[in-house]
Design a protein around this motif. Structure first.
Motif, short mmCIF file in Angstrom:
data_model
loop_
_atom_site.label_atom_id
_atom_site.label_comp_id
_atom_site.label_asym_id
_atom_site.label_seq_id
_atom_site.Cartn_x
_atom_site.Cartn_y
_atom_site.Cartn_z
N MET A 42 0.73 -1.24 -0.05
CA MET A 42 0.05 -0.07 0.01
C MET A 42 0.83 1.05 0.11
O MET A 42 0.64 2.39 -0.78
CB MET A 42 -0.87 0.11 1.20
CG MET A 42 -1.72 1.14 1.36
SD MET A 42 -2.53 1.56 2.98
CE MET A 42 -0.91 2.06 3.80
N VAL A 43 1.90 1.09 0.79
CA VAL A 43 2.73 2.53 0.80
C VAL A 43 3.85 2.51 0.03
O VAL A 43 4.84 1.36 -0.02
CB VAL A 43 3.29 2.69 2.46
CG1 VAL A 43 4.30 3.79 2.46
CG2 VAL A 43 2.08 2.96 3.45
N ASP A 44 4.23 3.19 -1.22
CA ASP A 44 4.92 3.07 -2.13
C ASP A 44 6.06 3.62 -1.84
O ASP A 44 7.34 3.06 -1.97
CB ASP A 44 4.25 3.70 -3.71
CG ASP A 44 3.10 2.97 -4.31
OD1 ASP A 44 3.28 1.57 -3.90
OD2 ASP A 44 2.45 3.44 -4.73
N ALA B 196 -0.80 -3.59 4.83
CA ALA B 196 -1.98 -3.16 5.75
C ALA B 196 -2.25 -1.46 5.55
O ALA B 196 -1.39 -0.86 5.52
CB ALA B 196 -1.67 -3.71 7.02
N ALA B 197 -3.39 -1.45 5.90
CA ALA B 197 -3.99 -0.01 6.06
C ALA B 197 -4.32 0.36 7.45
O ALA B 197 -4.56 1.76 7.60
CB ALA B 197 -5.05 0.35 4.90
N LEU C 126 -1.69 3.71 16.96
CA LEU C 126 -2.62 3.29 15.81
C LEU C 126 -1.91 3.96 14.73
O LEU C 126 -1.82 5.50 14.91
CB LEU C 126 -3.86 3.44 16.02
CG LEU C 126 -4.70 3.06 14.99
CD1 LEU C 126 -4.83 1.64 14.37
CD2 LEU C 126 -6.24 3.62 15.22
N LEU C 127 -1.83 3.18 13.61
CA LEU C 127 -1.34 3.89 12.23
C LEU C 127 -2.26 3.58 11.11
O LEU C 127 -2.74 2.38 11.21
CB LEU C 127 -0.11 3.58 11.95
CG LEU C 127 1.27 4.49 12.28
CD1 LEU C 127 1.59 4.14 13.76
CD2 LEU C 127 2.27 3.99 11.39
N VAL C 128 -2.90 4.72 10.63
CA VAL C 128 -4.13 4.55 9.69
C VAL C 128 -3.78 5.18 8.37
O VAL C 128 -3.32 6.34 8.29
CB VAL C 128 -5.68 4.82 10.18
CG1 VAL C 128 -6.52 4.29 9.08
CG2 VAL C 128 -5.79 4.26 11.51
N GLN D 83 -5.97 -5.42 8.56
CA GLN D 83 -5.28 -4.86 9.82
C GLN D 83 -4.29 -5.58 10.30
O GLN D 83 -4.19 -6.88 10.13
CB GLN D 83 -6.55 -4.90 10.86
CG GLN D 83 -7.76 -3.86 10.55
CD GLN D 83 -8.97 -4.28 11.60
OE1 GLN D 83 -9.24 -5.38 11.79
NE2 GLN D 83 -9.48 -3.09 11.85
N ALA D 84 -3.37 -5.03 10.84
CA ALA D 84 -2.04 -5.85 11.37
C ALA D 84 -1.62 -5.43 12.45
O ALA D 84 -2.03 -4.12 13.12
CB ALA D 84 -0.85 -5.68 10.03
N PHE D 85 -0.56 -6.17 13.22
CA PHE D 85 -0.05 -5.82 14.40
C PHE D 85 1.47 -5.60 14.16
O PHE D 85 1.96 -6.42 13.55
CB PHE D 85 -0.34 -6.86 15.32
CG PHE D 85 0.45 -6.62 16.88
CD1 PHE D 85 0.49 -5.67 17.41
CD2 PHE D 85 1.06 -7.92 17.40
CE1 PHE D 85 1.05 -5.34 18.63
CE2 PHE D 85 1.96 -7.44 18.57
CZ PHE D 85 1.91 -6.25 19.29
N ALA D 86 2.22 -4.58 14.62
CA ALA D 86 3.32 -4.26 14.66
C ALA D 86 4.13 -4.56 16.11
O ALA D 86 4.34 -3.53 16.88
CB ALA D 86 3.73 -2.81 14.31
#
Length: 295
Positions: free
Chosen positions: A1-3, A117-118, A161-163, A197-200
């Motif tokens: 998602m993040v280029d 993940a977003a 949280l990052l979105v 959704q993901a966990f870091a």
């Protein structure tokens, strides 16, 4: 998602009457290894009546990427976060609380973890950074099982949280009516919209414990109210008001408490008491709900 390896990030930090906490958090955020020109830090003062706003203005003068945002109209953390979202310029929104600390590489690690993940929840550890009271030790024994939250309840707390911007543009911001539970309601919307959704686990934030029983009680009353409000506004997702959702108790200990058997017993009693306090908050709000519907 993040280029891009360094997408622009807006770090959104709500604060109310906590000059020491916001000073510590802004100090840590302005030392991040993430490229400064790719980060804008947005502390949102939510109607503070002390020197909190002055502390923020000092950082604003000293750091080009720190901008004070003011939300005086609505008292509430979700309203403050939404005010930050309105002013944010980043491709990614990172939410932290005003009393948290982090290692210098936290933001870089968290953004790297987004991958496809977003919506990403960070690891949050509770620490005793003040008086070592019984209440502090009790709170420190509990954990934020964020991986479990994401897997089973489809949300991460807004303290870490990052979105992506596209997610908020699609599903909308936080519900400002909720006194608590807005993070789970928002996460549920994100999951229902089909976003991953993901966990870091490596992106760790440090959250000070509550070190007094009054602060623990205040929190559990608020959480109980939020559980009922969430049902009132979103019965199709969270059930009708009247029966608290499960699990309805306080967080379980992350591991067997250290210390004397007597202290373990006290922790067990406190867990039961705090569950009761949360239920009290829930049913107080339920009475308000019933009265509102019978007028």
């Amino acid at each position: 998602m993040v280029d891009s390896p360094f997408p622009c990030v807006s770090v959104i930090v709500p604060v109310y009457n906590d000059p020491a906490g916001i000073r510590d958090t802004l100090t840590a955020l302005t030392k991040q290894t993430y490229p400064t020109e790719r980060v804008n830090i947005l502390p949102i003062d939510n109607g503070s009546t002390d020197e909190t706003r002055d502390v923020i203005r000092q950082f604003e003068r000293e750091h080009e990427n720190v901008t004070l945002v003011v939300e005086d109209d609505i008292q509430g953390s979700y309203a403050a976060r939404n005010a930050g979202i309105e002013q944010a310029t980043g491709e990614i929104f990172a939410f932290v609380d005003a009393d948290m600390s982090m290692d210098d590489s936290w933001l870089e690690t968290a953004v790297d973890a987004m991958g496809e993940a977003a919506y990403v929840g960070c690891n949050v550890k509770l620490v005793i950074d003040g008086e070592d009271t019984l209440a502090a030790r009790f709170d420190a024994q509990t954990a934020f099982p964020i991986a479990q939250y994401i897997r089973q309840q489809q949300y991460a707390p807004t303290c870490g949280l990052l979105v992506s911007r596209e997610v908020v543009d699609d599903v909308g911001p936080f519900d400002e009516r909720l006194v608590s539970g807005g993070d789970s309601e928002f996460g549920s919307r994100v999951a229902n919209a089909g976003y991953r959704q993901a966990f870091a686990p490596a992106a760790t934030l440090y959250h000070p414990v509550r070190d007094s029983f009054s602060s623990l009680v205040k929190k559990e009353l608020r959480v109980g109210r939020g559980l009922c409000q969430r049902q009132e506004y979103y019965a199709e997702r969270f059930g009708r008001p009247g029966i608290p959702p499960r699990p309805s108790g306080v967080k379980s200990p992350d591991e067997e408490p250290a210390g004397l058997d007597f202290e373990r017993l006290l922790f067990g009693v406190l867990s039961v008491v705090m569950t009761g306090v949360r239920a009290l908050g829930y049913y107080r709000e339920y009475v308000r709900y019933v009265r509102g519907n019978t007028r």
